[in-house]
Write a protein that holds these residues in place. Structure first.
Motif, PDB file in Angstrom:
ATOM      1  N   ARG A   1       0.808  -1.224   0.000  1.00 52.59           N
ATOM      2  CA  ARG A   1       0.000   0.000   0.000  1.00 52.59           C
ATOM      3  C   ARG A   1       0.840   1.273   0.000  1.00 52.59           C
ATOM      4  N   HIS A   2       2.140   1.143   0.221  1.00 56.82           N
ATOM      5  CA  HIS A   2       3.038   2.301   0.198  1.00 56.82           C
ATOM      6  C   HIS A   2       3.714   2.463  -1.156  1.00 56.82           C
ATOM      7  N   GLY A   3       3.378   1.573  -2.119  1.00 62.44           N
ATOM      8  CA  GLY A   3       3.993   1.649  -3.436  1.00 62.44           C
ATOM      9  C   GLY A   3       5.378   1.036  -3.485  1.00 62.44           C
ATOM     10  N   THR A   4       5.607   0.045  -2.631  1.00 63.92           N
ATOM     11  CA  THR A   4       6.905  -0.623  -2.552  1.00 63.92           C
ATOM     12  C   THR A   4       6.749  -2.088  -2.919  1.00 63.92           C
ATOM     13  N   ARG A   5       7.687  -2.604  -3.675  1.00 59.79           N
ATOM     14  CA  ARG A   5       7.753  -4.033  -3.981  1.00 59.79           C
ATOM     15  C   ARG A   5       9.016  -4.567  -3.318  1.00 59.79           C
ATOM     16  N   LEU A   6       8.841  -5.477  -2.374  1.00 59.88           N
ATOM     17  CA  LEU A   6       9.969  -6.111  -1.680  1.00 59.88           C
ATOM     18  C   LEU A   6      10.251  -7.447  -2.357  1.00 59.88           C
ATOM     19  N   MET A   7      11.447  -7.612  -2.879  1.00 54.11           N
ATOM     20  CA  MET A   7      11.826  -8.866  -3.526  1.00 54.11           C
ATOM     21  C   MET A   7      12.230  -9.861  -2.436  1.00 54.11           C
ATOM     22  N   PRO A   8      11.442 -10.916  -2.224  1.00 51.03           N
ATOM     23  CA  PRO A   8      11.703 -11.834  -1.114  1.00 51.03           C
ATOM     24  C   PRO A   8      13.117 -12.399  -1.083  1.00 51.03           C
ATOM     25  N   ARG A   9      13.641 -12.800  -2.223  1.00 53.65           N
ATOM     26  CA  ARG A   9      14.952 -13.444  -2.247  1.00 53.65           C
ATOM     27  C   ARG A   9      16.049 -12.507  -1.723  1.00 53.65           C
ATOM     28  N   GLY A  10      15.820 -11.209  -1.779  1.00 56.81           N
ATOM     29  CA  GLY A  10      16.809 -10.256  -1.298  1.00 56.81           C
ATOM     30  C   GLY A  10      16.808 -10.062   0.209  1.00 56.81           C
ATOM     31  N   CYS A  11      15.862 -10.682   0.892  1.00 57.02           N
ATOM     32  CA  CYS A  11      15.771 -10.513   2.348  1.00 57.02           C
ATOM     33  C   CYS A  11      16.909 -11.238   3.053  1.00 57.02           C
ATOM     34  N   ASP A  12      17.591 -10.541   3.914  1.00 58.33           N
ATOM     35  CA  ASP A  12      18.641 -11.117   4.739  1.00 58.33           C
ATOM     36  C   ASP A  12      18.093 -11.188   6.157  1.00 58.33           C
ATOM     37  N   ALA A  13      17.708 -12.378   6.577  1.00 62.29           N
ATOM     38  CA  ALA A  13      17.055 -12.569   7.870  1.00 62.29           C
ATOM     39  C   ALA A  13      18.015 -13.033   8.960  1.00 62.29           C
ATOM     40  N   ALA A  14      19.299 -13.003   8.708  1.00 72.49           N
ATOM     41  CA  ALA A  14      20.272 -13.527   9.677  1.00 72.49           C
ATOM     42  C   ALA A  14      20.176 -12.818  11.026  1.00 72.49           C
ATOM     43  N   ALA A  15      20.126 -11.501  11.032  1.00 73.14           N
ATOM     44  CA  ALA A  15      20.036 -10.767  12.307  1.00 73.14           C
ATOM     45  C   ALA A  15      18.700 -11.046  12.984  1.00 73.14           C
ATOM     46  N   PHE A  16      17.616 -11.078  12.210  1.00 81.45           N
ATOM     47  CA  PHE A  16      16.294 -11.361  12.779  1.00 81.45           C
ATOM     48  C   PHE A  16      16.265 -12.721  13.459  1.00 81.45           C
ATOM     49  N   MET A  17      16.866 -13.724  12.839  1.00 84.85           N
ATOM     50  CA  MET A  17      16.793 -15.076  13.381  1.00 84.85           C
ATOM     51  C   MET A  17      17.583 -15.243  14.680  1.00 84.85           C
ATOM     52  N   LYS A  18      18.400 -14.263  15.038  1.00 82.39           N
ATOM     53  CA  LYS A  18      19.072 -14.310  16.339  1.00 82.39           C
ATOM     54  C   LYS A  18      18.090 -14.046  17.476  1.00 82.39           C
ATOM     55  N   ASN A  19      16.995 -13.379  17.174  1.00 81.42           N
ATOM     56  CA  ASN A  19      15.931 -13.098  18.141  1.00 81.42           C
ATOM     57  C   ASN A  19      14.625 -12.987  17.358  1.00 81.42           C
ATOM     58  N   PRO A  20      14.091 -14.124  16.892  1.00 79.09           N
ATOM     59  CA  PRO A  20      12.978 -14.112  15.944  1.00 79.09           C
ATOM     60  C   PRO A  20      11.604 -13.879  16.578  1.00 79.09           C
ATOM     61  N   VAL A  21      11.453 -12.718  17.181  1.00 79.39           N
ATOM     62  CA  VAL A  21      10.192 -12.408  17.840  1.00 79.39           C
ATOM     63  C   VAL A  21       9.146 -11.974  16.824  1.00 79.39           C
ATOM     64  N   PHE A  22       7.917 -12.306  17.114  1.00 82.47           N
ATOM     65  CA  PHE A  22       6.759 -11.921  16.316  1.00 82.47           C
ATOM     66  C   PHE A  22       6.022 -10.878  17.139  1.00 82.47           C
TER      67      PHE A  22
ATOM     68  N   ILE B   1      14.797  -2.847   6.500  1.00 84.78           N
ATOM     69  CA  ILE B   1      15.649  -1.697   6.201  1.00 84.78           C
ATOM     70  C   ILE B   1      16.140  -1.905   4.774  1.00 84.78           C
ATOM     71  N   PRO B   2      15.719  -1.055   3.842  1.00 86.27           N
ATOM     72  CA  PRO B   2      16.149  -1.261   2.460  1.00 86.27           C
ATOM     73  C   PRO B   2      17.632  -0.966   2.281  1.00 86.27           C
ATOM     74  N   LEU B   3      18.349  -1.934   1.736  1.00 89.64           N
ATOM     75  CA  LEU B   3      19.773  -1.764   1.465  1.00 89.64           C
ATOM     76  C   LEU B   3      20.006  -1.381   0.005  1.00 89.64           C
ATOM     77  N   GLU B   4      19.181  -1.923  -0.876  1.00 93.00           N
ATOM     78  CA  GLU B   4      19.250  -1.605  -2.297  1.00 93.00           C
ATOM     79  C   GLU B   4      17.836  -1.413  -2.808  1.00 93.00           C
ATOM     80  N   HIS B   5      17.627  -0.347  -3.554  1.00 90.11           N
ATOM     81  CA  HIS B   5      16.294  -0.126  -4.116  1.00 90.11           C
ATOM     82  C   HIS B   5      16.398   0.666  -5.409  1.00 90.11           C
ATOM     83  N   SER B   6      15.347   0.541  -6.215  1.00 92.10           N
ATOM     84  CA  SER B   6      15.306   1.233  -7.497  1.00 92.10           C
ATOM     85  C   SER B   6      14.741   2.636  -7.316  1.00 92.10           C
ATOM     86  N   GLU B   7      14.885   3.419  -8.339  1.00 96.05           N
ATOM     87  CA  GLU B   7      14.162   4.687  -8.415  1.00 96.05           C
ATOM     88  C   GLU B   7      12.710   4.338  -8.722  1.00 96.05           C
ATOM     89  N   PRO B   8      11.768   5.198  -8.380  1.00 93.30           N
ATOM     90  CA  PRO B   8      10.367   4.897  -8.703  1.00 93.30           C
ATOM     91  C   PRO B   8      10.184   4.686 -10.211  1.00 93.30           C
TER      92      PRO B   8
END
Length: 133
Positions: A36-57, A117-124
């Motif tokens: 709804r914010h006009g963003t497309r997150l490419m799943p394969r680009g997700c780096d979940a390593a830091a999250f998985m150290k404390n994977p709270v929901f 936190i977006p590390l790489e993104h395109s121009e609109p």
């Protein structure tokens, strides 16, 4: 807890109960669909390593000054592929967590959101969509 690469449906916000336990639910947490914010997150680009150290929901991940009861579960399995980020959540036994779980099961709560936190993104693009890779 683990991160697995696998396949997932491409529909956003699909919620299904899993047979792994009566407090576990599988969520398609993100897809390549434009949010709804006009963003497309490419799943394969997700780096979940830091999250998985404390994977709270969390309830309301935007609330950075939350209360302990805002931790409503733990991600016990995370799968990332080209189509989606899929999380299996084990809900906590606390009052707020159980209220949320009941509402998920009754299909009242039907969506989850990933914080990132977006590390790489395109121009609109021509439609204003920013792709986060």
């Amino acid at each position: 807890m683990q991160i697995r690469k696998g396949t997932a449906a491409t529909r956003a916000f699909t919620i299904t109960a899993t047979p792994d336990g009566d407090r576990r639910v599988k969520f398609i947490a993100s897809t390549q669909s434009v949010d709804r914010h006009g963003t497309r997150l490419m799943p394969r680009g997700c780096d979940a390593a830091a999250f998985m150290k404390n994977p709270v929901f969390l309830w309301g991940h935007r609330n950075k000054d939350g209360e302990p009861d805002d931790v409503i579960g733990t991600v016990v399995d995370l799968q990332i592929d080209d189509a989606a980020v899929v999380a299996v959540v084990e809900f906590d036994i606390g009052k707020k967590a159980q209220q949320c779980l009941r509402r998920v099961r009754r299909n009242v709560l039907r969506a989850v959101s990933v914080g990132f936190i977006p590390l790489e993104h395109s121009e609109p693009d021509a439609d204003g969509v920013v792709t986060v890779s």
